[in-house]
Design a protein around this motif. Structure first.
Motif, mmCIF file in Angstrom:
data_model
loop_
_atom_site.group_PDB
_atom_site.id
_atom_site.type_symbol
_atom_site.label_atom_id
_atom_site.label_comp_id
_atom_site.label_asym_id
_atom_site.label_seq_id
_atom_site.Cartn_x
_atom_site.Cartn_y
_atom_site.Cartn_z
ATOM 1 N N HIS A 118 41.438 94.199 62.699
ATOM 2 C CA HIS A 118 42.272 94.223 63.908
ATOM 3 C C HIS A 118 41.641 93.429 65.045
ATOM 4 O O HIS A 118 40.425 93.485 65.256
ATOM 5 C CB HIS A 118 42.490 95.671 64.361
ATOM 6 C CG HIS A 118 43.677 95.826 65.255
ATOM 7 N ND1 HIS A 118 43.635 95.499 66.596
ATOM 8 C CD2 HIS A 118 44.945 96.234 64.996
ATOM 9 C CE1 HIS A 118 44.815 95.716 67.135
ATOM 10 N NE2 HIS A 118 45.638 96.164 66.192
ATOM 11 N N PRO A 119 42.462 92.680 65.797
ATOM 12 C CA PRO A 119 41.913 91.897 66.913
ATOM 13 C C PRO A 119 41.166 92.734 67.948
ATOM 14 O O PRO A 119 40.217 92.261 68.568
ATOM 15 C CB PRO A 119 43.145 91.217 67.517
ATOM 16 C CG PRO A 119 44.321 91.940 66.965
ATOM 17 C CD PRO A 119 43.910 92.455 65.635
ATOM 18 N N GLU A 120 41.582 93.991 68.139
ATOM 19 C CA GLU A 120 40.890 94.834 69.116
ATOM 20 C C GLU A 120 39.577 95.395 68.572
ATOM 21 O O GLU A 120 38.811 96.020 69.298
ATOM 22 C CB GLU A 120 41.808 95.983 69.548
ATOM 23 C CG GLU A 120 43.014 95.515 70.364
ATOM 24 C CD GLU A 120 43.890 96.660 70.822
ATOM 25 O OE1 GLU A 120 43.551 97.830 70.518
ATOM 26 O OE2 GLU A 120 44.917 96.381 71.471
ATOM 27 N N LYS A 121 39.299 95.173 67.295
ATOM 28 C CA LYS A 121 38.056 95.623 66.657
ATOM 29 C C LYS A 121 37.236 94.421 66.184
ATOM 30 O O LYS A 121 36.472 94.520 65.227
ATOM 31 C CB LYS A 121 38.365 96.534 65.467
ATOM 32 C CG LYS A 121 39.247 97.724 65.792
ATOM 33 C CD LYS A 121 38.513 98.761 66.637
ATOM 34 C CE LYS A 121 39.371 100.010 66.830
ATOM 35 N NZ LYS A 121 38.668 101.050 67.609
ATOM 36 N N TRP A 123 38.403 91.730 64.836
ATOM 37 C CA TRP A 123 38.987 91.255 63.578
ATOM 38 C C TRP A 123 38.279 91.854 62.366
ATOM 39 O O TRP A 123 38.235 91.257 61.287
ATOM 40 C CB TRP A 123 39.029 89.728 63.520
ATOM 41 C CG TRP A 123 39.938 89.147 64.553
ATOM 42 C CD1 TRP A 123 39.575 88.715 65.808
ATOM 43 C CD2 TRP A 123 41.356 88.981 64.469
ATOM 44 N NE1 TRP A 123 40.682 88.286 66.498
ATOM 45 C CE2 TRP A 123 41.789 88.437 65.702
ATOM 46 C CE3 TRP A 123 42.296 89.240 63.477
ATOM 47 C CZ2 TRP A 123 43.124 88.132 65.963
ATOM 48 C CZ3 TRP A 123 43.635 88.941 63.739
ATOM 49 C CH2 TRP A 123 44.031 88.399 64.953
ATOM 50 N N ASP A 126 35.945 99.484 62.945
ATOM 51 C CA ASP A 126 34.732 100.231 63.283
ATOM 52 C C ASP A 126 34.501 101.456 62.399
ATOM 53 O O ASP A 126 33.666 102.303 62.713
ATOM 54 C CB ASP A 126 34.741 100.639 64.753
ATOM 55 C CG ASP A 126 35.978 101.428 65.158
ATOM 56 O OD1 ASP A 126 36.765 101.787 64.258
ATOM 57 O OD2 ASP A 126 36.155 101.681 66.366
ATOM 58 N N GLN A 342 30.716 92.457 68.175
ATOM 59 C CA GLN A 342 32.007 93.135 68.268
ATOM 60 C C GLN A 342 32.426 93.812 66.964
ATOM 61 O O GLN A 342 33.499 94.397 66.893
ATOM 62 C CB GLN A 342 33.094 92.128 68.671
ATOM 63 C CG GLN A 342 32.850 91.489 70.033
ATOM 64 C CD GLN A 342 33.916 90.465 70.379
ATOM 65 O OE1 GLN A 342 34.506 89.836 69.511
ATOM 66 N NE2 GLN A 342 34.170 90.294 71.674
ATOM 67 N N THR A 343 31.572 93.731 65.929
ATOM 68 C CA THR A 343 32.043 94.165 64.612
ATOM 69 C C THR A 343 31.187 95.228 63.920
ATOM 70 O O THR A 343 31.010 95.180 62.705
ATOM 71 C CB THR A 343 32.172 92.951 63.671
ATOM 72 O OG1 THR A 343 30.857 92.388 63.444
ATOM 73 C CG2 THR A 343 33.076 91.894 64.257
ATOM 74 N N GLU A 399 35.229 83.900 73.090
ATOM 75 C CA GLU A 399 36.552 84.514 73.207
ATOM 76 C C GLU A 399 37.408 84.192 71.988
ATOM 77 O O GLU A 399 37.301 83.110 71.411
ATOM 78 C CB GLU A 399 37.260 84.030 74.476
ATOM 79 C CG GLU A 399 36.634 84.529 75.759
ATOM 80 C CD GLU A 399 37.459 84.163 76.985
ATOM 81 O OE1 GLU A 399 38.546 83.562 76.804
ATOM 82 O OE2 GLU A 399 37.023 84.479 78.101
ATOM 83 N N GLU A 402 44.436 84.542 72.216
ATOM 84 C CA GLU A 402 45.335 85.658 72.492
ATOM 85 C C GLU A 402 46.339 85.783 71.342
ATOM 86 O O GLU A 402 46.822 84.795 70.805
ATOM 87 C CB GLU A 402 46.065 85.442 73.815
ATOM 88 C CG GLU A 402 45.137 85.481 75.026
ATOM 89 C CD GLU A 402 45.893 85.328 76.334
ATOM 90 O OE1 GLU A 402 47.137 85.480 76.305
ATOM 91 O OE2 GLU A 402 45.258 85.061 77.355
ATOM 92 N N THR A 405 50.900 90.879 68.753
ATOM 93 C CA THR A 405 50.757 91.779 67.605
ATOM 94 C C THR A 405 52.027 92.540 67.266
ATOM 95 O O THR A 405 52.129 93.116 66.167
ATOM 96 C CB THR A 405 49.641 92.812 67.868
ATOM 97 O OG1 THR A 405 50.007 93.627 68.994
ATOM 98 C CG2 THR A 405 48.318 92.123 68.148
#
Length: 410
Positions: A118-121, A123, A126, A342-343, A399, A402, A405
């Motif tokens: 997911h982009p908020e995680k 990609w 968690d 981020q992952t 970054e 954008e 979704t």
């Protein structure tokens, strides 16, 4: 004279920060990361057939894109894969975007590609393991789905030869989407918005191969943007080639060059003194990190046994299950360092929750076993060294483009 010398030296060092397409280039030239590629069909709410048909009627959306990578990744342009067999177009990226976020590809309409990537995680996700239909768990951590345009074989064990093959694997996996390819295709055929897109984009309509091509095309559009590390490399090149007194006069002698330098300085603000020390460790024999995390995407795209999970009664043998080659037992693919902060969690089994734990694992030389990679050796690092190394990896975060979704066909 100073200005001329600087200009020649900077040109020779290829210190270009530009990542946008100039007006003189053709309309099909685009830098990946351009938000227009992943912004979805204009509008709000579920996609209507009228909106889709209007989108498909624009010839520009079907032009084969001439893609370049953003600053930082652009040094890996020679590693781009898959475009000869599956050219990128805006329409194909958009169709892939819709499919990537559509839970209707799963047996009970609860799981999509984004459920594990997911982009908020970042990609990825968690959770320690990927979670599929009915809450089923696999035994491996969700790998990232960004910068895949630079990767040939896919999955931790490289069992998928292409990104297209990887994209359709989870659909039929009983503990992921728990569907069949035939049922998924039949589902899509019954959705008018999908049917018209497949017909127009591929000519031969909805089939599982075209599903894979569309999703893979979308995933190839997901790349990491410039990180503080990338800008710092430019700053270092300026400062290594020219004495401070020359740089001091740069703004007056050559404003255009000075702007590039100033932009690089601003972009490098995320490279703290600690991260800069960590960079030196990362690229040196002290850290030995580039033995595997090499190149612009910080991965050799190869498979190594780090000893992770090898103390289990029945360890996951990774690449060996694909090749049946003894040397591949317990070997898994090297992940990229880009955006790794981020992952979490980390390693193929999600067993390490933080980057600090990952560094400690390497410092101790992994877990000894008969197949341990010769690239894994004990490291002599102080506590400050470890902190610096972690801070460097965090400074390799750029970054993402954008992403829309939610807009899917009714």
């Amino acid at each position: 004279m100073k200005s001329t010398c600087l200009a020649l030296a900077i040109a020779a060092a290829s210190l270009t920060l530009a990542s946008s397409i100039s007006a003189a280039e053709p309309s099909n030239a685009v830098t990946l990361g351009d938000p227009s590629l992943t912004a979805g069909i204009p509008g709000e709410g579920p996609l209507t057939i009228e909106e889709i048909n209007k989108w498909l009627a624009d010839p520009a959306n079907h032009e084969e894109l001439k893609v370049t990578l953003p600053f930082g990744l652009d040094a890996a342009a020679g590693q781009i894969t898959g475009l000869d067999e599956n050219p990128m177009t805006r329409a194909k990226i958009e169709l892939g975007r819709q499919l990537y976020f559509d839970t209707r590809l799963s047996s009970d309409s609860t799981v999509s590609c984004a459920s594990c990537h997911h982009p908020e995680k970042g990609w990825a996700f968690d959770t320690q393991f990927g979670v599929g239909v009915d809450g089923q768990e696999g035994n491996r951590n969700s790998p990232v789905s960004y910068n895949r345009i630079l990767s040939g074989k896919q999955f931790w064990d490289g069992r998928a030869a292409t990104l297209e093959e990887q994209a359709i694997g989870p659909i039929a996996n009983p503990i992921e989407m728990a569907n069949t390819h035939d049922v998924a295709v039949d589902t899509l055929k019954k959705i008018p918005g999908y049917k018209v897109q497949f017909d127009k984009i591929f000519g031969d309509g909805v089939n599982i191969e075209n599903v894979g091509k569309a999703i893979a095309t979308f995933e190839r559009a997901i790349v990491t943007g410039p990180a503080p590390y990338d800008y710092y490399e430019v700053v270092r090149s300026f400062q290594q080639q020219f004495p401070a007194e020359e740089l001091k006069y740069l703004e007056e002698d050559d404003p255009e060059l000075y702007k590039k330098y100033a932009d690089a300085l601003k972009g490098a603000e995320g490279m703290s003194e600690s991260a800069r020390r960590g960079r030196e460790i990362f690229f040196s024999e002290k850290g030995k990190c580039t033995a595997c995390h090499a190149g612009a995407n910080f991965t050799d795209e190869l498979y190594h046994n780090l000893g992770v999970g090898m103390d289990a009664k029945e360890p996951d043998l990774g690449r060996y299950m694909v090749t049946k080659d003894e040397k591949d037992k317990g070997a898994f693919k090297t992940p990229t360092i880009r955006n790794i902060a981020q992952t979490p969690p980390y390693m193929h089994d999600g067993s390490q929750e933080t980057l600090e734990e990952v560094v400690e694992w390497y410092v101790k030389g992994g877990h000894p076993n008969a197949y341990l990679s010769d690239k894994v050796q004990k490291l002599n690092l102080t506590q400050q060294d470890k902190t610096d190394l972690v801070n460097f990896m965090k400074a390799c975060t750029g970054e993402f483009p954008e992403i829309e979704t939610d807009r899917l066909p009714k």
